[in-house]
Write a protein that holds these residues in place. Structure first.
Motif, PDB file in Angstrom:
ATOM      1  N   VAL A   1       1.653  -5.514  -8.815  1.00 26.66           N
ATOM      2  CA  VAL A   1       0.601  -4.859  -8.032  1.00 26.66           C
ATOM      3  C   VAL A   1       1.228  -4.063  -6.891  1.00 26.66           C
ATOM      4  CG1 VAL A   1      -1.291  -5.285  -6.419  1.00 26.66           C
ATOM      5  CG2 VAL A   1      -1.272  -6.423  -8.647  1.00 26.66           C
ATOM      6  N   ALA A   2       2.188  -4.673  -6.207  1.00 26.63           N
ATOM      7  CA  ALA A   2       2.860  -3.981  -5.105  1.00 26.63           C
ATOM      8  C   ALA A   2       3.702  -2.813  -5.620  1.00 26.63           C
ATOM      9  CB  ALA A   2       3.731  -4.968  -4.326  1.00 26.63           C
ATOM     10  N   ASP A   3       4.413  -3.038  -6.707  1.00 28.87           N
ATOM     11  CA  ASP A   3       5.280  -2.000  -7.282  1.00 28.87           C
ATOM     12  C   ASP A   3       4.480  -0.780  -7.705  1.00 28.87           C
ATOM     13  OD1 ASP A   3       8.006  -1.363  -7.971  1.00 28.87           O
ATOM     14  OD2 ASP A   3       7.438  -1.551 -10.072  1.00 28.87           O
ATOM     15  N   GLU A   4       3.295  -1.019  -8.259  1.00 29.76           N
ATOM     16  CA  GLU A   4       2.494   0.089  -8.765  1.00 29.76           C
ATOM     17  C   GLU A   4       1.889   0.936  -7.644  1.00 29.76           C
ATOM     18  OE1 GLU A   4      -0.224  -1.787 -11.425  1.00 29.76           O
ATOM     19  OE2 GLU A   4       1.299  -2.080 -12.996  1.00 29.76           O
ATOM     20  N   VAL A   5       1.846   0.399  -6.431  1.00 34.16           N
ATOM     21  CA  VAL A   5       1.378   1.210  -5.306  1.00 34.16           C
ATOM     22  C   VAL A   5       2.256   2.442  -5.141  1.00 34.16           C
ATOM     23  CG1 VAL A   5       1.099   1.277  -2.789  1.00 34.16           C
ATOM     24  CG2 VAL A   5       0.305  -0.714  -4.083  1.00 34.16           C
ATOM     25  N   VAL A   6       3.571   2.279  -5.394  1.00 32.64           N
ATOM     26  CA  VAL A   6       4.479   3.423  -5.245  1.00 32.64           C
ATOM     27  C   VAL A   6       4.853   4.050  -6.588  1.00 32.64           C
ATOM     28  CG1 VAL A   6       5.435   2.795  -3.015  1.00 32.64           C
ATOM     29  CG2 VAL A   6       6.387   1.759  -5.063  1.00 32.64           C
ATOM     30  N   ASP A   7       4.876   3.268  -7.658  1.00 34.89           N
ATOM     31  CA  ASP A   7       5.277   3.822  -8.952  1.00 34.89           C
ATOM     32  C   ASP A   7       4.175   4.635  -9.607  1.00 34.89           C
ATOM     33  OD1 ASP A   7       7.793   2.856  -8.803  1.00 34.89           O
ATOM     34  OD2 ASP A   7       7.567   1.295 -10.321  1.00 34.89           O
ATOM     35  N   ASP A   8       2.926   4.325  -9.314  1.00 38.49           N
ATOM     36  CA  ASP A   8       1.792   5.049  -9.897  1.00 38.49           C
ATOM     37  C   ASP A   8       1.030   5.801  -8.811  1.00 38.49           C
ATOM     38  OD1 ASP A   8       2.519   3.888 -12.277  1.00 38.49           O
ATOM     39  OD2 ASP A   8       1.054   2.279 -12.149  1.00 38.49           O
ATOM     40  N   ALA A   9       1.796   6.472  -7.951  1.00 43.26           N
ATOM     41  CA  ALA A   9       1.187   7.047  -6.745  1.00 43.26           C
ATOM     42  C   ALA A   9       1.180   8.571  -6.756  1.00 43.26           C
ATOM     43  CB  ALA A   9       1.937   6.540  -5.512  1.00 43.26           C
ATOM     44  N   GLU A  10       1.166   9.178  -7.938  1.00 45.91           N
ATOM     45  CA  GLU A  10       1.179  10.630  -8.006  1.00 45.91           C
ATOM     46  C   GLU A  10      -0.027  11.215  -7.267  1.00 45.91           C
ATOM     47  OE1 GLU A  10       1.466  14.229 -11.332  1.00 45.91           O
ATOM     48  OE2 GLU A  10       1.444  12.123 -11.959  1.00 45.91           O
ATOM     49  N   GLY A  11       0.254  12.060  -6.290  1.00 41.14           N
ATOM     50  CA  GLY A  11      -0.802  12.699  -5.517  1.00 41.14           C
ATOM     51  C   GLY A  11      -1.296  11.892  -4.335  1.00 41.14           C
ATOM     52  N   VAL A  12      -0.823  10.636  -4.192  1.00 40.14           N
ATOM     53  CA  VAL A  12      -1.249   9.801  -3.058  1.00 40.14           C
ATOM     54  C   VAL A  12      -0.287  10.024  -1.898  1.00 40.14           C
ATOM     55  CG1 VAL A  12      -1.685   7.457  -2.248  1.00 40.14           C
ATOM     56  CG2 VAL A  12      -2.171   8.076  -4.642  1.00 40.14           C
ATOM     57  N   PRO A  13      -0.771  10.409  -0.719  1.00 39.06           N
ATOM     58  CA  PRO A  13       0.116  10.672   0.420  1.00 39.06           C
ATOM     59  C   PRO A  13       0.914   9.418   0.797  1.00 39.06           C
ATOM     60  CG  PRO A  13      -2.086  11.521   0.843  1.00 39.06           C
ATOM     61  CD  PRO A  13      -2.178  10.683  -0.404  1.00 39.06           C
ATOM     62  N   PRO A  14       2.147   9.592   1.262  1.00 40.58           N
ATOM     63  CA  PRO A  14       2.974   8.435   1.667  1.00 40.58           C
ATOM     64  C   PRO A  14       2.281   7.525   2.681  1.00 40.58           C
ATOM     65  CG  PRO A  14       4.321  10.399   1.550  1.00 40.58           C
ATOM     66  CD  PRO A  14       2.900  10.847   1.339  1.00 40.58           C
ATOM     67  N   ALA A  15       1.538   8.107   3.607  1.00 44.14           N
ATOM     68  CA  ALA A  15       0.863   7.284   4.621  1.00 44.14           C
ATOM     69  C   ALA A  15      -0.135   6.328   3.974  1.00 44.14           C
ATOM     70  CB  ALA A  15       0.160   8.175   5.638  1.00 44.14           C
ATOM     71  N   GLU A  16      -0.823   6.781   2.936  1.00 48.76           N
ATOM     72  CA  GLU A  16      -1.775   5.918   2.245  1.00 48.76           C
ATOM     73  C   GLU A  16      -1.054   4.826   1.451  1.00 48.76           C
ATOM     74  OE1 GLU A  16      -4.780   7.855  -0.054  1.00 48.76           O
ATOM     75  OE2 GLU A  16      -5.142   9.414   1.469  1.00 48.76           O
ATOM     76  N   GLN A  17       0.074   5.172   0.851  1.00 50.59           N
ATOM     77  CA  GLN A  17       0.856   4.164   0.139  1.00 50.59           C
ATOM     78  C   GLN A  17       1.322   3.070   1.096  1.00 50.59           C
ATOM     79  OE1 GLN A  17       3.945   5.837  -2.530  1.00 50.59           O
ATOM     80  NE2 GLN A  17       2.958   7.822  -2.220  1.00 50.59           N
ATOM     81  N   ARG A  18       1.815   3.488   2.252  1.00 52.43           N
ATOM     82  CA  ARG A  18       2.290   2.492   3.235  1.00 52.43           C
ATOM     83  C   ARG A  18       1.140   1.619   3.727  1.00 52.43           C
ATOM     84  NH1 ARG A  18       5.819   6.890   4.705  1.00 52.43           N
ATOM     85  NH2 ARG A  18       4.268   7.699   6.175  1.00 52.43           N
ATOM     86  N   ALA A  19      -0.009   2.223   3.962  1.00 46.24           N
ATOM     87  CA  ALA A  19      -1.166   1.454   4.429  1.00 46.24           C
ATOM     88  C   ALA A  19      -1.593   0.420   3.386  1.00 46.24           C
ATOM     89  CB  ALA A  19      -2.318   2.385   4.770  1.00 46.24           C
ATOM     90  N   GLU A  20      -1.567   0.806   2.096  1.00 46.26           N
ATOM     91  CA  GLU A  20      -1.941  -0.121   1.032  1.00 46.26           C
ATOM     92  C   GLU A  20      -0.943  -1.267   0.940  1.00 46.26           C
ATOM     93  OE1 GLU A  20      -4.004  -1.792  -2.255  1.00 46.26           O
ATOM     94  OE2 GLU A  20      -4.543  -0.515  -0.543  1.00 46.26           O
TER      95      GLU A  20
END
Length: 329
Positions: A45-64
């Motif tokens: 679940v944590a890995d997919e926040v960054v591995d499946d994050a096409e188009g998601v801004p870095p700030a949103e990835q970090r917040a998640e």
């Protein structure tokens, strides 16, 4: 008590995304198996926040990821069954908050970092992405002397991840724009990033791959040496996981180090054959290092373990393994 929904979700995630690890997990005793489903699901679940994050801004990835961290540590309530199950598991097995934080910090690194200059830099990243995972698994297994088991668990976790990195060179470039081969190794052998991006096979690349395979195999030997420190009912499963992950090295060498045209994959029958071989040698000698040398792609012993008069027995064991694995839940 870890909730059943969290276990079921974890098992489904592992079956879908981690087939090799799932096979080894099914050989664990129930007391550890269900917890492992939850651990793996949390990691994915944590890995997919960054591995499946096409188009998601870095700030949103970090917040998640920070939200996941807070839920995993029990600092915030969650309705996610995987996170709730992990938080319960962390308390039940006294999993270190430090290891949870180190793992999430590594996932945060993946938001912005996609190259590693030296192996030591890569290893620092893997302290969270792989070694902390090994340490959490050790806590769930609950060995009598964890201080003896933990350094080996760290090495084995790193070995597993390095095998994945070496297998997935093409996939990491195409899907994630990441290169996990240390730049110092590429420079030493005259391989440029342009060569990798163009998927150009060369003798230089083969030598770089062999260097990293050898480095990884040293970690396998260090990790397998500590399997004897684990509870007896967990040793075989961990040994099987080591044998299965290390078999990617055999496949890579058989392909003449070509991980650039396609991602190598071990078939189900090959995996089951390795389980059968490992079970056969384990029945005769339950020393993890001896069996690993005899069965795995890291073996120092030449020859085919199935040759000679034991071949028919091995085949019968394979058939039994297939049927037994089909019945496992």
């Amino acid at each position: 008590m870890v909730n059943d929904d969290g276990v079921a979700r974890g098992k489904a995630i592992q079956r879908r995304t981690g087939k090799t690890f799932h096979l080894a997990t099914r050989l664990l005793p129930e007391r550890v198996r269900e917890a492992t489903y939850v651990l793996y699901a949390f990691f994915r679940v944590a890995d997919e926040v960054v591995d499946d994050a096409e188009g998601v801004p870095p700030a949103e990835q970090r917040a998640e990821l920070e939200r996941l961290r807070a839920s995993a540590l029990g600092e915030e309530p969650t309705e996610d069954p995987v996170l709730a199950a992990f938080a319960d598991l962390r308390e039940r097995h006294d999993i270190s908050d430090g290891d949870v934080n180190t793992f999430v910090d590594a996932m945060l690194t993946d938001v912005t970092e996609d190259r590693y200059e030296t192996f030591e830099e890569l290893r620092a990243y893997m302290d969270g992405s792989a070694a902390a995972v090994g340490r959490m698994m050790t806590a769930v297994m609950d060995p009598e002397h964890p201080e003896r088991a933990l350094p080996h668990a760290t090495a084995l976790g790193e070995a597993f991840q390095l095998s994945n990195f070496l297998r997935d060179v093409r996939e990491d470039i195409v899907e994630r724009d990441r290169i996990y081969l240390p730049q110092e190794t590429l420079d030493e052998h005259g391989v440029s990033e342009t060569d990798l991006r163009n998927f150009e096979m060369s003798d230089d690349f083969r030598r770089a791959m062999e260097r990293e395979l050898q480095r990884t195999e040293a970690l396998y030997r260090e990790g397998v040496a500590g399997i004897e420190c684990l509870p007896e009912d967990c040793q075989f499963s961990v040994l099987v996981a080591a044998v299965l992950y290390a078999d990617h090295h055999r496949l890579i060498r058989e392909r003449d180090y070509d991980v650039l045209s396609a991602t190598p994959s071990i078939g189900t029958l090959r995996k089951l054959a390795l389980v059968a071989r490992t079970r056969w040698y384990w029945a005769w000698n339950s020393d993890p290092e001896t069996v690993f040398r005899r069965v795995s792609a890291v073996s120092d012993t030449p020859g085919d373990p199935d040759r000679g008069p034991n071949r028919g027995v091995a085949r019968r064991l394979l058939r039994g393994a297939v049927e037994g694995l089909r019945r496992l839940t």
